[in-house]
Design a protein around this motif. Structure first.
Motif, PDB file in Angstrom:
ATOM      1  N   ARG A  49      18.864  -2.160  29.250  1.00  0.00           N
ATOM      2  CA  ARG A  49      20.545  -1.397  30.171  1.00  0.00           C
ATOM      3  C   ARG A  49      20.822  -0.098  30.308  1.00  0.00           C
ATOM      4  O   ARG A  49      21.367   0.710  30.566  1.00  0.00           O
ATOM      5  CB  ARG A  49      22.082  -2.190  29.724  1.00  0.00           C
ATOM      6  N   ASN A  50      20.342   0.610  29.298  1.00  0.00           N
ATOM      7  CA  ASN A  50      20.765   2.286  28.835  1.00  0.00           C
ATOM      8  C   ASN A  50      19.707   2.485  30.121  1.00  0.00           C
ATOM      9  O   ASN A  50      18.393   2.646  29.886  1.00  0.00           O
ATOM     10  CB  ASN A  50      20.618   2.839  27.925  1.00  0.00           C
ATOM     11  N   LYS A  51      20.153   3.208  31.048  1.00  0.00           N
ATOM     12  CA  LYS A  51      18.993   4.030  32.174  1.00  0.00           C
ATOM     13  C   LYS A  51      18.561   5.073  31.595  1.00  0.00           C
ATOM     14  O   LYS A  51      17.511   5.232  32.553  1.00  0.00           O
ATOM     15  CB  LYS A  51      19.814   4.514  33.164  1.00  0.00           C
ATOM     16  N   SER A  52      18.743   5.717  30.262  1.00  0.00           N
ATOM     17  CA  SER A  52      17.722   6.706  30.429  1.00  0.00           C
ATOM     18  C   SER A  52      17.286   6.607  28.259  1.00  0.00           C
ATOM     19  O   SER A  52      16.310   7.012  28.141  1.00  0.00           O
ATOM     20  CB  SER A  52      18.255   8.256  29.294  1.00  0.00           C
ATOM     21  N   ALA A  53      16.514   4.685  29.113  1.00  0.00           N
ATOM     22  CA  ALA A  53      15.419   4.513  27.631  1.00  0.00           C
ATOM     23  C   ALA A  53      14.497   4.862  27.441  1.00  0.00           C
ATOM     24  O   ALA A  53      13.876   5.317  26.479  1.00  0.00           O
ATOM     25  CB  ALA A  53      16.011   2.953  27.796  1.00  0.00           C
ATOM     26  N   VAL A  54      14.268   5.454  28.474  1.00  0.00           N
ATOM     27  CA  VAL A  54      12.522   6.092  29.110  1.00  0.00           C
ATOM     28  C   VAL A  54      12.118   6.756  28.443  1.00  0.00           C
ATOM     29  O   VAL A  54      11.374   7.383  28.162  1.00  0.00           O
ATOM     30  CB  VAL A  54      12.024   5.223  30.321  1.00  0.00           C
ATOM     31  N   GLN A  55      13.053   7.844  28.919  1.00  0.00           N
ATOM     32  CA  GLN A  55      13.066   9.224  29.149  1.00  0.00           C
ATOM     33  C   GLN A  55      13.614   9.457  27.365  1.00  0.00           C
ATOM     34  O   GLN A  55      12.943   9.757  26.660  1.00  0.00           O
ATOM     35  CB  GLN A  55      14.201   9.743  29.966  1.00  0.00           C
ATOM     36  N   TYR A  56      13.862   8.685  26.942  1.00  0.00           N
ATOM     37  CA  TYR A  56      14.191   9.070  25.181  1.00  0.00           C
ATOM     38  C   TYR A  56      13.704   8.725  24.509  1.00  0.00           C
ATOM     39  O   TYR A  56      12.970   9.833  23.491  1.00  0.00           O
ATOM     40  CB  TYR A  56      15.717   7.838  24.809  1.00  0.00           C
ATOM     41  N   HIS A  57      12.986   7.709  24.431  1.00  0.00           N
ATOM     42  CA  HIS A  57      11.375   7.772  23.493  1.00  0.00           C
ATOM     43  C   HIS A  57      10.330   8.260  24.301  1.00  0.00           C
ATOM     44  O   HIS A  57      10.008   8.446  23.138  1.00  0.00           O
ATOM     45  CB  HIS A  57      11.512   6.010  23.828  1.00  0.00           C
ATOM     46  N   PHE A  58      10.331   8.479  25.058  1.00  0.00           N
ATOM     47  CA  PHE A  58       8.849   9.027  25.797  1.00  0.00           C
ATOM     48  C   PHE A  58       8.422  10.425  27.078  1.00  0.00           C
ATOM     49  O   PHE A  58       7.822  11.150  27.221  1.00  0.00           O
ATOM     50  CB  PHE A  58       7.704   8.622  26.475  1.00  0.00           C
ATOM     51  N   SER A  59       9.953  11.068  26.803  1.00  0.00           N
ATOM     52  CA  SER A  59      10.583  12.095  27.708  1.00  0.00           C
ATOM     53  C   SER A  59       9.765  12.163  29.252  1.00  0.00           C
ATOM     54  O   SER A  59      10.421  11.678  29.912  1.00  0.00           O
ATOM     55  CB  SER A  59       9.586  13.421  26.792  1.00  0.00           C
ATOM     56  N   THR A  60       8.559  11.864  29.032  1.00  0.00           N
ATOM     57  CA  THR A  60       7.984  11.837  29.888  1.00  0.00           C
ATOM     58  C   THR A  60       6.660  10.402  30.408  1.00  0.00           C
ATOM     59  O   THR A  60       6.537   9.516  29.816  1.00  0.00           O
ATOM     60  CB  THR A  60       7.196  12.630  30.938  1.00  0.00           C
ATOM     61  N   ARG A  61       6.688  10.508  31.842  1.00  0.00           N
ATOM     62  CA  ARG A  61       5.375   8.467  32.218  1.00  0.00           C
ATOM     63  C   ARG A  61       4.799   9.406  31.845  1.00  0.00           C
ATOM     64  O   ARG A  61       3.689   8.247  31.118  1.00  0.00           O
ATOM     65  CB  ARG A  61       5.219   9.058  34.247  1.00  0.00           C
ATOM     66  N   ASP A  62       3.848  10.064  31.407  1.00  0.00           N
ATOM     67  CA  ASP A  62       2.700  10.477  30.712  1.00  0.00           C
ATOM     68  C   ASP A  62       2.344   9.849  29.219  1.00  0.00           C
ATOM     69  O   ASP A  62       1.022   9.895  28.932  1.00  0.00           O
ATOM     70  CB  ASP A  62       2.455  11.970  31.255  1.00  0.00           C
ATOM     71  N   GLU A  63       3.814  11.255  28.582  1.00  0.00           N
ATOM     72  CA  GLU A  63       3.766  10.594  27.419  1.00  0.00           C
ATOM     73  C   GLU A  63       3.869   9.212  27.032  1.00  0.00           C
ATOM     74  O   GLU A  63       3.412   9.088  25.734  1.00  0.00           O
ATOM     75  CB  GLU A  63       4.947  11.423  27.187  1.00  0.00           C
ATOM     76  N   LEU A  64       4.956   8.568  27.913  1.00  0.00           N
ATOM     77  CA  LEU A  64       4.887   6.923  27.754  1.00  0.00           C
ATOM     78  C   LEU A  64       3.155   5.988  27.761  1.00  0.00           C
ATOM     79  O   LEU A  64       2.799   5.614  26.618  1.00  0.00           O
ATOM     80  CB  LEU A  64       5.297   6.522  28.337  1.00  0.00           C
ATOM     81  N   ILE A  65       2.010   7.113  28.739  1.00  0.00           N
ATOM     82  CA  ILE A  65       1.459   6.006  29.287  1.00  0.00           C
ATOM     83  C   ILE A  65       0.502   6.207  27.751  1.00  0.00           C
ATOM     84  O   ILE A  65      -0.878   6.133  27.104  1.00  0.00           O
ATOM     85  CB  ILE A  65       0.450   6.866  30.569  1.00  0.00           C
ATOM     86  N   GLN A  66       0.800   7.927  27.465  1.00  0.00           N
ATOM     87  CA  GLN A  66      -0.156   8.443  25.844  1.00  0.00           C
ATOM     88  C   GLN A  66       0.196   7.545  24.902  1.00  0.00           C
ATOM     89  O   GLN A  66      -1.083   7.366  24.062  1.00  0.00           O
ATOM     90  CB  GLN A  66      -0.070  10.066  25.850  1.00  0.00           C
ATOM     91  N   ALA A  67       1.400   7.437  24.696  1.00  0.00           N
ATOM     92  CA  ALA A  67       1.856   6.419  23.155  1.00  0.00           C
ATOM     93  C   ALA A  67       0.646   4.935  23.849  1.00  0.00           C
ATOM     94  O   ALA A  67       0.330   4.653  22.759  1.00  0.00           O
ATOM     95  CB  ALA A  67       2.732   6.565  23.563  1.00  0.00           C
ATOM     96  N   ILE A  68       0.987   4.405  24.378  1.00  0.00           N
ATOM     97  CA  ILE A  68      -0.539   3.377  24.932  1.00  0.00           C
ATOM     98  C   ILE A  68      -1.096   3.535  24.594  1.00  0.00           C
ATOM     99  O   ILE A  68      -1.784   2.614  23.249  1.00  0.00           O
ATOM    100  CB  ILE A  68       0.235   2.743  25.740  1.00  0.00           C
TER     101      ILE A  68
END
Lengths: 229, 229
Positions: A49-68
């Motif tokens: 529900r926290n709208k900035s959850a993805v930004q909080y954990h990964f900053s950007t979409r690319d960093e999310l993908i890189q973490a995976i």
């Protein structure tokens, strides 16, 4: 906005949220394509529900993908390490041994993931996306086990075309990544019977080893240097 | 909303707009990835002030992409037709002849496109996107010249693994599509000298023919049937 997640030890709850976001992102990207999935869709599908959850954990979409990508690379590295150790302690290492050691750990990782899995289709997209391509390759070849495996390759002699080896390496990578994505998709849609998943993965592994050996001997063998690939 | 563009003959101005949208979309998708390009970005970069121009010409994003794919497939078909005709009129057709006839027309098409071009990177993304994968393959193998080329393949005997030929065909497609995308990207960024573009394309073509011949003999040759691939 760059939020480091390394400053303090994250709480178990925070780690679970992060994990859930990664799994959800991987699944949505695999099923719908990078183009059709927004950060918001990932957050909502992960029940955040926290709208900035993805930004909080990964900053950007690319960093999310890189973490995976990095997480899977680490798991494949763990599977490859004992295989490389066995080669290191054996007297003679054939080309087929080395190629098997490149391919088999990815196959075993897919078997461990079970059916349906999403990593294969996710990876196939990451490797063709301009901003992620280099990272994707690097995440895999920079792992300790891959580096040790490279040490087992006989030194290459003078080459007529120094770009040829790089092309052979690219082709090998392409075949592994995209053929795994294809089987994963066929298993997910039932085109291949999920009950036969493990056998199908191992058959694909065998086919890939044979294919890459064929590539290697067609592209790299020169007179007097048949073991170079 | 489905708007047919076939009801009346479109004006030259309308055709030019359509063409410009296709070229702009191909370039933006190639450079930034399908995920990072919106319909609005395409319309604006194409200098279209009419906000529903893309919808008017193509209905949906997927139809826009399919129109681009179909146009290239037709151009490659035009290049392949005389090559197939030559094989048809020659007495003996080797495996290498047939494989060359699969690969060379794509290579010549890339040379005709000049540098920089975008089709290769565009195609590499289309072929891994779940909703476009089947169309992308079909657009190429359903062309008349490809169908005629298939007729020149000697009939395959009883196979131990009937899925093996399909895998070989997938691998061949993967190598062609993604290796061309890689060279196109290297030419666009200057990693490969654009002045040597034509030579680089032909070298890649030769390497691909050798690689696919190697794949074919590794995967498909069985005792007594060495010409099957």
């Amino acid at each position: 906005m760059k939020v480091s997640t390394a400053v303090a030890t994250p709480s178990p709850r925070s780690l679970r949220s992060r994990d859930k976001l990664m799994h959800t992102a991987e699944r949505l990207y695999a099923e719908h394509g990078f183009a059709n999935v927004s950060i918001r869709m990932i957050r909502e599908a992960a029940g955040q529900r926290n709208k900035s959850a993805v930004q909080y954990h990964f900053s950007t979409r690319d960093e999310l993908i890189q973490a995976i990508l990095a997480r899977h690379a680490a798991e494949i590295d763990r599977l490859r390490a004992p295989m490389v150790a066995e080669l290191e302690s054996s007297g003679e290492v054939s080309r087929r041994d080395r190629i098997t050691c490149v391919i088999a750990p990815s196959i075993e990782h897919h078997i461990e993931l079970g059916t349906p899995s999403w990593y294969g289709r996710f990876l196939a997209q990451a490797i063709v996306e301009p901003s992620l391509r280099d990272f994707t390759t690097e995440a895999s070849v920079s792992t300790p086990s891959f580096q040790r495996l490279e040490q087992l390759r006989p030194p290459r002699g003078q080459e007529r075309d120094p770009g040829l080896f790089e092309r052979y390496a690219s082709m090998t990578r392409l075949l592994i990544v995209h053929m795994c994505a294809e089987l994963e998709g066929d298993l997910a849609t039932g085109r291949v019977d999920p009950a036969a998943a493990e056998r199908s993965w191992r058959e694909l592994g065998e086919t890939l080893v044979t294919a890459v050996c064929g590539l290697s001997s067609a592209l790299l063998d020169q007179e007097g240097d048949p073991a170079a690939g």
